[in-house]
Design a protein around this motif. Structure first.
Motif, PDB file in Angstrom:
ATOM      1  N   LEU A 104      27.229  68.637 -53.722  1.00  0.00           N
ATOM      2  CA  LEU A 104      28.160  67.885 -52.882  1.00  0.00           C
ATOM      3  C   LEU A 104      28.457  68.585 -51.558  1.00  0.00           C
ATOM      4  O   LEU A 104      29.095  67.988 -50.692  1.00  0.00           O
ATOM      5  N   GLY A 105      28.008  69.822 -51.394  1.00  0.00           N
ATOM      6  CA  GLY A 105      28.326  70.559 -50.180  1.00  0.00           C
ATOM      7  C   GLY A 105      27.176  70.667 -49.206  1.00  0.00           C
ATOM      8  O   GLY A 105      27.213  71.501 -48.293  1.00  0.00           O
ATOM      9  N   VAL A 106      26.156  69.820 -49.368  1.00  0.00           N
ATOM     10  CA  VAL A 106      24.989  69.901 -48.486  1.00  0.00           C
ATOM     11  C   VAL A 106      25.376  69.416 -47.082  1.00  0.00           C
ATOM     12  O   VAL A 106      25.876  68.307 -46.909  1.00  0.00           O
ATOM     13  N   GLY A 107      25.140  70.268 -46.097  1.00  0.00           N
ATOM     14  CA  GLY A 107      25.340  69.880 -44.714  1.00  0.00           C
ATOM     15  C   GLY A 107      26.777  69.875 -44.237  1.00  0.00           C
ATOM     16  O   GLY A 107      27.056  69.307 -43.172  1.00  0.00           O
ATOM     17  N   ARG A 108      27.687  70.484 -44.967  1.00  0.00           N
ATOM     18  CA  ARG A 108      29.085  70.534 -44.524  1.00  0.00           C
ATOM     19  C   ARG A 108      29.764  71.756 -45.133  1.00  0.00           C
ATOM     20  O   ARG A 108      29.270  72.318 -46.121  1.00  0.00           O
ATOM     21  N   PRO A 109      30.897  72.156 -44.557  1.00  0.00           N
ATOM     22  CA  PRO A 109      31.588  73.349 -45.077  1.00  0.00           C
ATOM     23  C   PRO A 109      32.069  73.155 -46.511  1.00  0.00           C
ATOM     24  O   PRO A 109      32.341  72.034 -46.951  1.00  0.00           O
ATOM     25  N   LEU A 110      32.197  74.265 -47.206  1.00  0.00           N
ATOM     26  CA  LEU A 110      32.642  74.228 -48.590  1.00  0.00           C
ATOM     27  C   LEU A 110      34.064  73.686 -48.697  1.00  0.00           C
ATOM     28  O   LEU A 110      34.370  72.915 -49.614  1.00  0.00           O
ATOM     29  N   GLN A 111      34.933  74.061 -47.767  1.00  0.00           N
ATOM     30  CA  GLN A 111      36.317  73.596 -47.828  1.00  0.00           C
ATOM     31  C   GLN A 111      36.409  72.091 -47.672  1.00  0.00           C
ATOM     32  O   GLN A 111      37.234  71.442 -48.333  1.00  0.00           O
ATOM     33  N   ALA A 112      35.581  71.503 -46.810  1.00  0.00           N
ATOM     34  CA  ALA A 112      35.584  70.048 -46.639  1.00  0.00           C
ATOM     35  C   ALA A 112      35.117  69.354 -47.911  1.00  0.00           C
ATOM     36  O   ALA A 112      35.706  68.351 -48.333  1.00  0.00           O
ATOM     37  N   ALA A 113      34.049  69.876 -48.531  1.00  0.00           N
ATOM     38  CA  ALA A 113      33.565  69.288 -49.777  1.00  0.00           C
ATOM     39  C   ALA A 113      34.588  69.441 -50.888  1.00  0.00           C
ATOM     40  O   ALA A 113      34.800  68.526 -51.694  1.00  0.00           O
ATOM     41  N   ARG A 114      35.274  70.586 -50.930  1.00  0.00           N
ATOM     42  CA  ARG A 114      36.296  70.814 -51.949  1.00  0.00           C
ATOM     43  C   ARG A 114      37.474  69.865 -51.766  1.00  0.00           C
ATOM     44  O   ARG A 114      37.987  69.302 -52.738  1.00  0.00           O
ATOM     45  N   ALA A 115      37.915  69.666 -50.519  1.00  0.00           N
ATOM     46  CA  ALA A 115      39.043  68.771 -50.250  1.00  0.00           C
ATOM     47  C   ALA A 115      38.698  67.332 -50.622  1.00  0.00           C
ATOM     48  O   ALA A 115      39.529  66.613 -51.199  1.00  0.00           O
ATOM     49  N   GLU A 116      37.481  66.891 -50.311  1.00  0.00           N
ATOM     50  CA  GLU A 116      37.079  65.526 -50.658  1.00  0.00           C
ATOM     51  C   GLU A 116      36.996  65.346 -52.167  1.00  0.00           C
ATOM     52  O   GLU A 116      37.430  64.323 -52.707  1.00  0.00           O
ATOM     53  N   LEU A 117      36.440  66.331 -52.864  1.00  0.00           N
ATOM     54  CA  LEU A 117      36.332  66.244 -54.315  1.00  0.00           C
ATOM     55  C   LEU A 117      37.707  66.226 -54.974  1.00  0.00           C
ATOM     56  O   LEU A 117      37.960  65.440 -55.893  1.00  0.00           O
ATOM     57  N   LYS A 118      38.605  67.082 -54.492  1.00  0.00           N
ATOM     58  CA  LYS A 118      39.955  67.108 -55.056  1.00  0.00           C
ATOM     59  C   LYS A 118      40.692  65.813 -54.789  1.00  0.00           C
ATOM     60  O   LYS A 118      41.473  65.338 -55.615  1.00  0.00           O
ATOM     61  N   GLY A 119      40.446  65.190 -53.627  1.00  0.00           N
ATOM     62  CA  GLY A 119      41.093  63.923 -53.319  1.00  0.00           C
ATOM     63  C   GLY A 119      40.591  62.766 -54.159  1.00  0.00           C
ATOM     64  O   GLY A 119      41.298  61.772 -54.339  1.00  0.00           O
ATOM     65  N   SER A 120      39.369  62.881 -54.670  1.00  0.00           N
ATOM     66  CA  SER A 120      38.802  61.804 -55.485  1.00  0.00           C
ATOM     67  C   SER A 120      39.096  61.960 -56.971  1.00  0.00           C
ATOM     68  O   SER A 120      38.719  61.100 -57.765  1.00  0.00           O
ATOM     69  N   ALA A 121      39.749  63.061 -57.360  1.00  0.00           N
ATOM     70  CA  ALA A 121      40.036  63.317 -58.776  1.00  0.00           C
ATOM     71  C   ALA A 121      41.538  63.486 -58.976  1.00  0.00           C
ATOM     72  O   ALA A 121      42.252  63.967 -58.097  1.00  0.00           O
ATOM     73  N   LYS A 122      41.996  63.106 -60.151  1.00  0.00           N
ATOM     74  CA  LYS A 122      43.417  63.237 -60.486  1.00  0.00           C
ATOM     75  C   LYS A 122      43.536  63.581 -61.961  1.00  0.00           C
ATOM     76  O   LYS A 122      42.968  62.906 -62.818  1.00  0.00           O
ATOM     77  N   ALA A 123      44.280  64.648 -62.248  1.00  0.00           N
ATOM     78  CA  ALA A 123      44.536  65.067 -63.635  1.00  0.00           C
ATOM     79  C   ALA A 123      46.039  65.022 -63.861  1.00  0.00           C
ATOM     80  O   ALA A 123      46.797  65.676 -63.149  1.00  0.00           O
ATOM     81  N   ALA A 124      46.457  64.245 -64.858  1.00  0.00           N
ATOM     82  CA  ALA A 124      47.893  64.070 -65.109  1.00  0.00           C
ATOM     83  C   ALA A 124      48.136  63.977 -66.602  1.00  0.00           C
ATOM     84  O   ALA A 124      47.289  63.489 -67.371  1.00  0.00           O
ATOM     85  N   VAL A 125      49.314  64.434 -67.015  1.00  0.00           N
ATOM     86  CA  VAL A 125      49.730  64.401 -68.420  1.00  0.00           C
ATOM     87  C   VAL A 125      50.710  63.245 -68.595  1.00  0.00           C
ATOM     88  O   VAL A 125      51.704  63.152 -67.862  1.00  0.00           O
ATOM     89  N   GLY A 126      50.437  62.370 -69.552  1.00  0.00           N
ATOM     90  CA  GLY A 126      51.317  61.242 -69.810  1.00  0.00           C
ATOM     91  C   GLY A 126      52.423  61.583 -70.792  1.00  0.00           C
ATOM     92  O   GLY A 126      52.506  62.704 -71.317  1.00  0.00           O
ATOM     93  N   LYS A 127      53.280  60.606 -71.036  1.00  0.00           N
ATOM     94  CA  LYS A 127      54.367  60.809 -71.993  1.00  0.00           C
ATOM     95  C   LYS A 127      53.847  61.041 -73.406  1.00  0.00           C
ATOM     96  O   LYS A 127      54.554  61.602 -74.247  1.00  0.00           O
ATOM     97  N   ASP A 128      52.621  60.586 -73.684  1.00  0.00           N
ATOM     98  CA  ASP A 128      52.016  60.792 -74.999  1.00  0.00           C
ATOM     99  C   ASP A 128      51.368  62.169 -75.114  1.00  0.00           C
ATOM    100  O   ASP A 128      50.677  62.443 -76.110  1.00  0.00           O
TER     101      ASP A 128
END
Length: 308
Positions: A104-128
């Protein structure tokens, strides 16, 4: 504004305005909703893959810790909780491994690829107390593959560092030996408790048995924690593997159409109200002069009462 105040403005005036402009207030929002619906078909689609994980809660341990061996390592930390798992799943250590594995980091900085990946993922704990990982991508296959990569990199991060394996293994051997010694001593004291007749001896023996029992519980908990730490987590914690989405999660066509129609209706209603009050103000000479000044300030040429 005296004439306006005398005339007043009530619900009937509002209903009258709506009735006079009914076609406008109905047709234009409908057209705006259809335009929003058409635009939603042009917008790029995204798909969301979801995985569900369950981490069993850590059993409570007695508050009194046993004495560690001289020069030995400190007690191992308890197993990871579901809240800790959610907070560590999207850390740079995990995301960087996913970026390398998925290219995912081809042709761009690692920080940009990391920020995009983190923005596309979400980890959350539910009431269960279930951990849900949602990953969004342009195609269903990319969403599922990225979710699997995140889970795989996170599970790998739970394995102990090779430098810690040796010390934890030594600690585990010591704790197991200590636990066995405590259990043997408890068994002997239990067998000999019936032969003690004096009350003072019985009291001392009972307190000693309680202390040994607490130590046994503590050693047992530490054995479990050490074994889990050495093993790390496996895919057994997955209640649901990352799904392959069949329908796009965005754009929400219905929501876009409804919001477009509502906004259009709101703007039209505001314009109708402004027109109504503007017309009422024009009936008053003083207000009409103020309206003329406003129009002139906006660049319109107009006259009131023959004044040029």
């Amino acid at each position: 504004m005296q004439e306006m105040e005398e005339q007043g403005f009530d619900l009937m005036d509002l209903l009258g305005m709506v009735a006079e402009n009914l076609k406008l207030l109905v047709l234009l929002p409908l057209i705006a909703g259809l335009i929003g619906l058409a635009v939603s078909y042009v917008l790029p689609k995204t798909y969301t893959s979801q995985a569900i994980l369950y981490l069993p809660p850590t059993p409570p341990t007695p508050p009194t810790p046993p004495t560690p061996p001289a020069g030995g390592s400190q007690l191992v930390a308890p197993p990871m909780t579901v809240t800790q798992a959610a907070s560590t799943m999207l850390t740079p250590m995990v995301l960087d491994n996913v970026i390398v594995a998925r290219n995912l980091g081809v042709g761009r900085p690692l920080q940009a690829a990391r920020a995009e990946l983190k923005g596309s993922a979400k980890a959350a704990v539910g009431k269960d107390l279930l951990l849900r990982l949602d990953v969004t991508a342009r195609t269903p296959e990319d969403a599922q593959a990225t979710a699997n990569a995140i889970i795989g990199a996170w599970l790998k991060s739970t394995n102990p560092d090779p430098r810690e394996v040796e010390s934890q293994t030594k600690r585990l051997s010591y704790v197991k030996a200590s636990l066995e010694a405590v259990r043997l001593k408890l068994a002997r004291l239990t067998q000999n408790s019936g032969t003690e007749r004096k009350s003072g001896v019985r009291d001392d023996l009972g307190a000693y048995v309680i202390a040994l029992t607490e130590m046994e519980l503590r050693y047992s908990a530490e054995v479990r924690n050490l074994e889990k730490a050495l093993e790390g987590l496996s895919r057994d914690v997955l209640l649901q593997e990352p799904t392959l989405p069949l329908e796009p999660s965005a754009p929400n066509k219905t929501l876009i159409a409804v919001v477009s129609a509502v906004l259009c209706a709101f703007v039209l209603m505001v314009m109708v109200l402004i027109k109504h009050f503007w017309t009422m103000s024009a009936q008053n000479p003083a207000s009409a002069k103020k309206q003329t000044r406003v129009l002139r300030a906006l660049g319109f040429k107009t006259r009131v009462g023959g004044e040029g």
